[in-house]
Design a protein around this motif. Structure first.
Motif, PDB file in Angstrom:
ATOM      1  N   VAL A 125       9.721  -4.871  -8.360  1.00 36.59           N
ATOM      2  CA  VAL A 125      10.948  -5.403  -7.743  1.00 36.59           C
ATOM      3  C   VAL A 125      10.923  -5.159  -6.243  1.00 36.59           C
ATOM      4  CG1 VAL A 125      13.440  -5.083  -7.590  1.00 36.59           C
ATOM      5  CG2 VAL A 125      12.353  -5.275  -9.824  1.00 36.59           C
ATOM      6  N   LEU A 126      10.517  -3.933  -5.840  1.00 32.41           N
ATOM      7  CA  LEU A 126      10.425  -3.645  -4.407  1.00 32.41           C
ATOM      8  C   LEU A 126       9.329  -4.479  -3.739  1.00 32.41           C
ATOM      9  CD1 LEU A 126      10.932   0.236  -4.323  1.00 32.41           C
ATOM     10  CD2 LEU A 126      12.550  -1.550  -3.649  1.00 32.41           C
ATOM     11  N   PHE A 127       8.221  -4.718  -4.451  1.00 31.98           N
ATOM     12  CA  PHE A 127       7.189  -5.609  -3.906  1.00 31.98           C
ATOM     13  C   PHE A 127       7.784  -6.962  -3.539  1.00 31.98           C
ATOM     14  CE2 PHE A 127       3.022  -3.767  -5.838  1.00 31.98           C
ATOM     15  CZ  PHE A 127       3.178  -2.656  -5.045  1.00 31.98           C
ATOM     16  N   LEU A 128       8.533  -7.552  -4.443  1.00 29.22           N
ATOM     17  CA  LEU A 128       9.084  -8.886  -4.231  1.00 29.22           C
ATOM     18  C   LEU A 128      10.152  -8.880  -3.145  1.00 29.22           C
ATOM     19  CD1 LEU A 128       9.219 -11.830  -5.035  1.00 29.22           C
ATOM     20  CD2 LEU A 128      10.836 -11.205  -6.841  1.00 29.22           C
ATOM     21  N   LEU A 129      11.077  -7.913  -3.209  1.00 28.19           N
ATOM     22  CA  LEU A 129      12.138  -7.872  -2.206  1.00 28.19           C
ATOM     23  C   LEU A 129      11.564  -7.627  -0.809  1.00 28.19           C
ATOM     24  CD1 LEU A 129      14.953  -5.869  -4.043  1.00 28.19           C
ATOM     25  CD2 LEU A 129      14.852  -8.318  -3.588  1.00 28.19           C
ATOM     26  N   GLY A 130      10.614  -6.717  -0.697  1.00 24.68           N
ATOM     27  CA  GLY A 130      10.004  -6.451   0.610  1.00 24.68           C
ATOM     28  C   GLY A 130       9.287  -7.661   1.168  1.00 24.68           C
ATOM     29  N   THR A 131       8.602  -8.404   0.296  1.00 21.22           N
ATOM     30  CA  THR A 131       7.910  -9.616   0.756  1.00 21.22           C
ATOM     31  C   THR A 131       8.908 -10.649   1.286  1.00 21.22           C
ATOM     32  OG1 THR A 131       6.153  -9.232  -0.863  1.00 21.22           O
ATOM     33  CG2 THR A 131       6.354 -11.453   0.060  1.00 21.22           C
ATOM     34  N   LEU A 132      10.042 -10.808   0.599  1.00 24.66           N
ATOM     35  CA  LEU A 132      11.054 -11.758   1.059  1.00 24.66           C
ATOM     36  C   LEU A 132      11.664 -11.327   2.387  1.00 24.66           C
ATOM     37  CD1 LEU A 132      12.853 -12.534  -2.320  1.00 24.66           C
ATOM     38  CD2 LEU A 132      11.149 -13.924  -1.140  1.00 24.66           C
ATOM     39  N   VAL A 133      11.917 -10.028   2.541  1.00 25.01           N
ATOM     40  CA  VAL A 133      12.490  -9.545   3.800  1.00 25.01           C
ATOM     41  C   VAL A 133      11.503  -9.715   4.947  1.00 25.01           C
ATOM     42  CG1 VAL A 133      13.311  -7.494   5.000  1.00 25.01           C
ATOM     43  CG2 VAL A 133      14.082  -7.964   2.672  1.00 25.01           C
ATOM     44  N   ILE A 134      10.238  -9.403   4.720  1.00 28.85           N
ATOM     45  CA  ILE A 134       9.227  -9.564   5.768  1.00 28.85           C
ATOM     46  C   ILE A 134       9.071 -11.040   6.139  1.00 28.85           C
ATOM     47  CG2 ILE A 134       6.775  -9.300   6.286  1.00 28.85           C
ATOM     48  CD1 ILE A 134       6.795  -6.772   4.597  1.00 28.85           C
ATOM     49  N   THR A 163       0.832  -1.206   0.000  1.00 27.65           N
ATOM     50  CA  THR A 163       0.000   0.000   0.000  1.00 27.65           C
ATOM     51  C   THR A 163       0.867   1.257   0.000  1.00 27.65           C
ATOM     52  OG1 THR A 163      -1.746  -1.181   1.190  1.00 27.65           O
ATOM     53  CG2 THR A 163      -1.824   1.220   1.227  1.00 27.65           C
ATOM     54  N   ILE A 164       1.890   1.289   0.826  1.00 28.07           N
ATOM     55  CA  ILE A 164       2.748   2.472   0.904  1.00 28.07           C
ATOM     56  C   ILE A 164       3.540   2.645  -0.396  1.00 28.07           C
ATOM     57  CG2 ILE A 164       4.634   3.545   2.178  1.00 28.07           C
ATOM     58  CD1 ILE A 164       3.705   2.046   4.653  1.00 28.07           C
ATOM     59  N   LEU A 165       4.059   1.551  -0.950  1.00 33.05           N
ATOM     60  CA  LEU A 165       4.812   1.667  -2.198  1.00 33.05           C
ATOM     61  C   LEU A 165       3.912   2.047  -3.355  1.00 33.05           C
ATOM     62  CD1 LEU A 165       7.349  -1.303  -2.077  1.00 33.05           C
ATOM     63  CD2 LEU A 165       7.774   1.116  -1.693  1.00 33.05           C
ATOM     64  N   CYS A 166       2.673   1.592  -3.318  1.00 33.58           N
ATOM     65  CA  CYS A 166       1.746   1.978  -4.378  1.00 33.58           C
ATOM     66  C   CYS A 166       1.448   3.470  -4.320  1.00 33.58           C
ATOM     67  CB  CYS A 166       0.471   1.156  -4.267  1.00 33.58           C
ATOM     68  SG  CYS A 166      -0.648   1.317  -5.668  1.00 33.58           S
ATOM     69  N   MET A 167       1.401   4.038  -3.130  1.00 25.23           N
ATOM     70  CA  MET A 167       1.188   5.481  -2.990  1.00 25.23           C
ATOM     71  C   MET A 167       2.377   6.278  -3.507  1.00 25.23           C
ATOM     72  SD  MET A 167      -0.420   5.483   0.848  1.00 25.23           S
ATOM     73  CE  MET A 167      -0.435   7.272   0.946  1.00 25.23           C
ATOM     74  N   ALA A 168       3.567   5.665  -3.566  1.00 22.25           N
ATOM     75  CA  ALA A 168       4.751   6.388  -4.021  1.00 22.25           C
ATOM     76  C   ALA A 168       4.749   6.626  -5.523  1.00 22.25           C
ATOM     77  CB  ALA A 168       6.000   5.622  -3.619  1.00 22.25           C
ATOM     78  N   ARG A 169       3.928   5.923  -6.316  1.00 29.06           N
ATOM     79  CA  ARG A 169       3.829   6.103  -7.761  1.00 29.06           C
ATOM     80  C   ARG A 169       5.181   5.886  -8.436  1.00 29.06           C
ATOM     81  NH1 ARG A 169      -1.091   7.110 -10.624  1.00 29.06           N
ATOM     82  NH2 ARG A 169      -2.510   8.275  -9.288  1.00 29.06           N
ATOM     83  N   LEU A 170       5.789   4.739  -8.171  1.00 25.47           N
ATOM     84  CA  LEU A 170       7.061   4.398  -8.797  1.00 25.47           C
ATOM     85  C   LEU A 170       6.827   3.821 -10.192  1.00 25.47           C
ATOM     86  CD1 LEU A 170       8.665   2.619  -5.726  1.00 25.47           C
ATOM     87  CD2 LEU A 170       9.125   4.948  -6.481  1.00 25.47           C
ATOM     88  N   LYS A 171       7.929   3.700 -10.952  1.00 25.08           N
ATOM     89  CA  LYS A 171       7.838   3.026 -12.230  1.00 25.08           C
ATOM     90  C   LYS A 171       7.488   1.566 -12.007  1.00 25.08           C
ATOM     91  CE  LYS A 171      11.067   5.989 -14.751  1.00 25.08           C
ATOM     92  NZ  LYS A 171      12.297   6.037 -15.571  1.00 25.08           N
ATOM     93  N   MET A 172       6.842   0.981 -13.002  1.00 20.46           N
ATOM     94  CA  MET A 172       6.316  -0.369 -12.833  1.00 20.46           C
ATOM     95  C   MET A 172       7.404  -1.378 -12.457  1.00 20.46           C
ATOM     96  SD  MET A 172       3.166  -0.333 -13.023  1.00 20.46           S
ATOM     97  CE  MET A 172       1.915   0.870 -13.441  1.00 20.46           C
ATOM     98  N   VAL A 173       8.517  -1.327 -13.160  1.00 19.11           N
ATOM     99  CA  VAL A 173       9.576  -2.302 -12.903  1.00 19.11           C
ATOM    100  C   VAL A 173      10.126  -2.128 -11.498  1.00 19.11           C
ATOM    101  CG1 VAL A 173      11.847  -3.107 -13.623  1.00 19.11           C
ATOM    102  CG2 VAL A 173      10.167  -2.441 -15.342  1.00 19.11           C
TER     103      VAL A 173
END
Length: 773
Positions: free
Chosen positions: A637-646, A623-633
């Protein structure tokens, strides 16, 4: 737990104790010389010091909250001194508390700080209790002396007052550290006089007491101590006091023989002394410090000849045969090793004092044992001689469970007589013809009775002492004893040791606890149930309340349908799948987390809990990263890395607050940085629409803040069902409000052109993908 052989021995007279924060040196009383510097005094005494690592205390909510220490007192100890040291931190959350310490011999103490009720058939032996207030001082210590303690295992349990049942996130709210450490200082005698049966043992007492001991062999029916030939400078009587036996807390069953009266003879009779062990005898001079007393002590033992029942060994290899067939075909007989003990060879009038039934000990699991007669049939009970069964609970690892004894007989066979059973430790109760109080020389036993009106009897002993336990049964006919001479009653016995009674029932969970290799069990209760085995329903929830709580916790997750719908409408399919994952596993985790009947588990409980925690953390992350309006790639990538770290952090510590808040704070830094960058690049506030701030961002941030505050500060065990349900609603609602709007130039999965062949070219302008449908 540390035993005497593994305890820390030191010769210094100061002990340093680690406390929370800086290292504090505790004030010590001046103890006797330590074991490493054992010094022999003029009275033949040596001192030893045993210590264990300190433990942090907890507020009491169940037995696992108490911190348990295990010590082993050496044989021939004449003085035991406990040095108790408590310290606390100096933070603002530290308050004045009262620490409760329990002492018990042979088994962990059975404590009940919540005042819950036990089952009616439960017999609890009390423990010695001490309260230590800890107020303005950061350090407190006290000591307790026990004279002539019983050798063997001693247990010390300490805890803080009952907790407020507040649920706190680990590592988020600062807590106060209360540190407790007991030290054991023992003084034992190395010059003892051994008494031989029927042999006068002369003694000369001055200012120091005399220490004697006598070995009590197995099958001893009575011990008689007598003083003879006493001389004390013309004093009347014999100014000598004999203390027989060892002390345990809180009850002291030591026997004292004082011969100051001129009446002779001066003797002490002890029925059923503890078998197969040394018995301590301490002689003290009562005439004065400068007067000598001379006397002779005589110990006489009365032997008990057992009538041992034996069975053909074929029974052991035919366990799969029909039980009724084997019972009818095989009859018990007198053991050949005891056949020559009787003078006339007959039961009537013979010298036998008990009928011994061999018992099989079958170890099933940890702290789980089953006892049964050798032939697995009922026990025959007579009126002239008690029937005795020995339960071996002397391995040192059997005292952490609950001993259950169940007796049952046919009410038509017992008639007008009464069947009395006694459960004792160390030696059996054999004096049914003279007394029915089940009291042996140094142990007050437990009494059970069966009659025509009550043909069942149960007894539960939590944490039985490490001993050989004996079950004695005999038939009594107080109205017409002659009718019982030939009476025989078959009694069905169910004897077993288990970690928790009935596995703590439907509203509890049986948990095994460990302290330095020693295992013991305790019940953690749910839904307001309390008690040693979760049987006290004074504060329990009704079934309607349980169902309402389950519906609140599960149906409140349907609020995640709102962010799922928003994501689908705005083409945020990855975010929608994360919210769907969270809603699914949160719903079924809380359905499995309920006690009693309102429970549904589709997977293992631990798996459901892990998936629920993972879904909550990843939902906040995306949710927070989606609010940041980053580029899709970059975003994916941050979605996946954050999920692995959590996922990794939850595996390390599932309930650690910062393991989940760390990635979320990192995502917040990324979001704020992107917003600040856009504000500087566009030279206007981002988001630039005041409607976006007024109707979406500020309400969403407010809902998230209120949810975090409720989850962190207001959630308790009593209001968990309501506050956690509100947390679900606020978390899902804030996600639906905080999700960014769709880009203005895009349309969700538009189909701009139709072909005559009825094929449609669907285009997603954002990803520039073309598919034929």
């Amino acid at each position: 737990m540390g035993r005497a052989g593994t305890g820390t021995r030191t010769g210094s007279e100061a002990v340093a104790v680690a406390v929370a924060g800086p290292l504090l040196l505790l004030l010590l009383a001046r103890p006797p010389p330590a074991a490493g510097d054992s010094r022999k005094s003029e009275a033949g005494l040596v001192s030893e010091h045993f210590s264990q690592a300190p433990q942090r205390l907890s507020f009491y909510s169940w037995y696992g909250s108490a911190r348990l220490f295990r010590f082993q007192v050496p044989p021939d100890t004449v003085l035991l001194r406990w040095l108790l040291q408590v310290s606390r931190g100096s933070g603002p959350t530290c308050s004045d508390v009262e620490i409760t310490v329990h002492f018990h011999y042979g088994a962990p103490p059975v404590i009940n700080p919540l005042g819950a009720s036990f089952r009616n058939d439960t017999w609890v032996r009390p423990s010695f209790q001490l309260s230590m207030p800890l107020s303005a001082m950061l350090l407190s210590n006290t000591s307790i002396n026990v004279s002539h303690p019983a050798p063997g295992d001693w247990f010390v349990a300490a805890h803080l007052p009952p907790s407020a049942e507040k649920i706190q996130m680990k590592g988020f709210v600062p807590t106060c550290a209360y540190i407790f450490q007991p030290d054991m200082l023992v003084t034992r005698v190395v010059e003892l006089s051994i008494m031989e049966p029927d042999v006068p043992h002369p003694q000369m007492l001055l200012s120091h007491p005399g220490y004697l001991k006598i070995f009590i062999p197995e099958y001893t029916q009575e011990l008689r101590l007598e003083l003879q030939g006493c001389a004390s400078n013309g004093s009347l009587g014999c100014p000598v006091r004999l203390t027989v036996g060892s002390a345990t807390l809180p009850g002291n069953f030591q026997k004292v023989l004082t011969c100051t009266s001129p009446t002779w003879p001066c003797r002490l009779l002890l029925p059923s002394p503890p078998w197969d062990r040394w018995l301590q005898v301490t002689a003290e001079n009562l005439a004065g410090p400068h007067e000598a007393v001379a006397f002779s002590a005589v110990a006489a033992l009365t032997a008990c000849k057992p009538w041992r029942m034996t069975y053909p060994p074929v029974l052991h290899s035919s366990q799969n045969q029909n039980q009724s067939h084997s019972t009818s075909m095989v009859q018990p007989s007198l053991g050949p090793s005891y056949r020559d003990l009787g003078r006339n060879g007959r039961w009537d009038g013979g010298p036998f004092c008990l009928l011994s039934y061999p018992v099989i000990r079958e170890d099933l699991d940890v702290v789980s044992v089953r006892f049964q007669p050798l032939d697995r049939v009922r026990v025959t009970v007579r009126s002239d001689t008690p029937s005795v069964m020995r339960l071996r609970l002397n391995t040192g690892m059997d005292s952490g469970g609950s001993l259950t004894i169940a007796l049952r007989t046919n009410q038509t066979k017992i008639g007008n007589s009464t069947l009395v059973a006694c459960v004792n430790a160390a030696s059996p109760f054999l004096s049914f013809n003279t007394s029915h109080n089940c009291s042996t020389a140094f142990f007050q036993g437990y009494r059970l009775s069966l009659s025509a009106s009550s043909h069942k009897a149960n007894l539960i002993i939590p944490y039985p002492e490490t001993e050989n336990w004996y079950l004695s049964l005999q038939l009594l006919c107080p109205e017409s004893p002659e009718d019982c001479e030939e009476a025989r009653v078959q009694v069905e016995t169910t004897l077993y040791l288990m970690p928790c009674l009935d596995d703590c029932g439907p509203y509890g969970q049986c948990l095994l606890l460990r302290r330095h290799g020693y295992l013991y069990a305790g019940c953690s209760c749910k839904a307001g149930w309390r008690g040693w085995s979760c049987t006290d329903n004074s504060t329990a929830q009704t079934e309607a309340q349980q169902r309402a709580a389950a519906l609140l916790l599960t149906l409140s997750n349907l609020m995640f349908l709102a962010p799922i719908a928003v994501c689908v409408h705005r083409s945020l399919l990855v975010e929608a799948s994360v919210y769907a994952y969270t809603m699914f596993f949160s719903t079924f985790y809380h359905a499995c987390d309920q006690p009693g009947k309102a429970v549904l588990c589709i997977l293992n409980y631990d798996t459901l809990q892990y998936c629920d925690f993972l879904g909550s953390g990843v939902s906040t992350w995306v949710t927070i990263l989606c609010m940041a309006r980053l580029k899709m790639v970059v975003k994916y990538v941050l979605f996946l890395l954050g999920t692995l770290v959590i996922a990794m952090s939850l595996q390390l510590d599932r309930r650690g607050a910062w393991n989940m808040m760390g990635p979320c704070l990192f995502a917040s830094v990324i979001m704020v940085s992107m917003w600040v960058y856009r504000c500087g690049h566009r030279r206007q506030c981002y988001p630039r629409s005041w409607q976006r701030w007024a109707f979406y961002l500020l309400p969403g941030i407010s809902m998230a803040s209120v949810g975090v505050a409720i989850y962190t500060y207001l959630m308790t065990a009593d209001n968990y069902y309501y506050t956690h349900s509100i947390w679900h609603v606020l978390l899902a609602g804030s996600a639906a409000l905080l999700l960014p709007p769709r880009e203005e130039h895009t349309e969700p999965w538009a189909c701009p052109q139709r072909l005559p062949c009825h094929y449609q070219i669907c285009r997603n302008d954002q990803d520039e993908l073309y598919t034929v449908t």
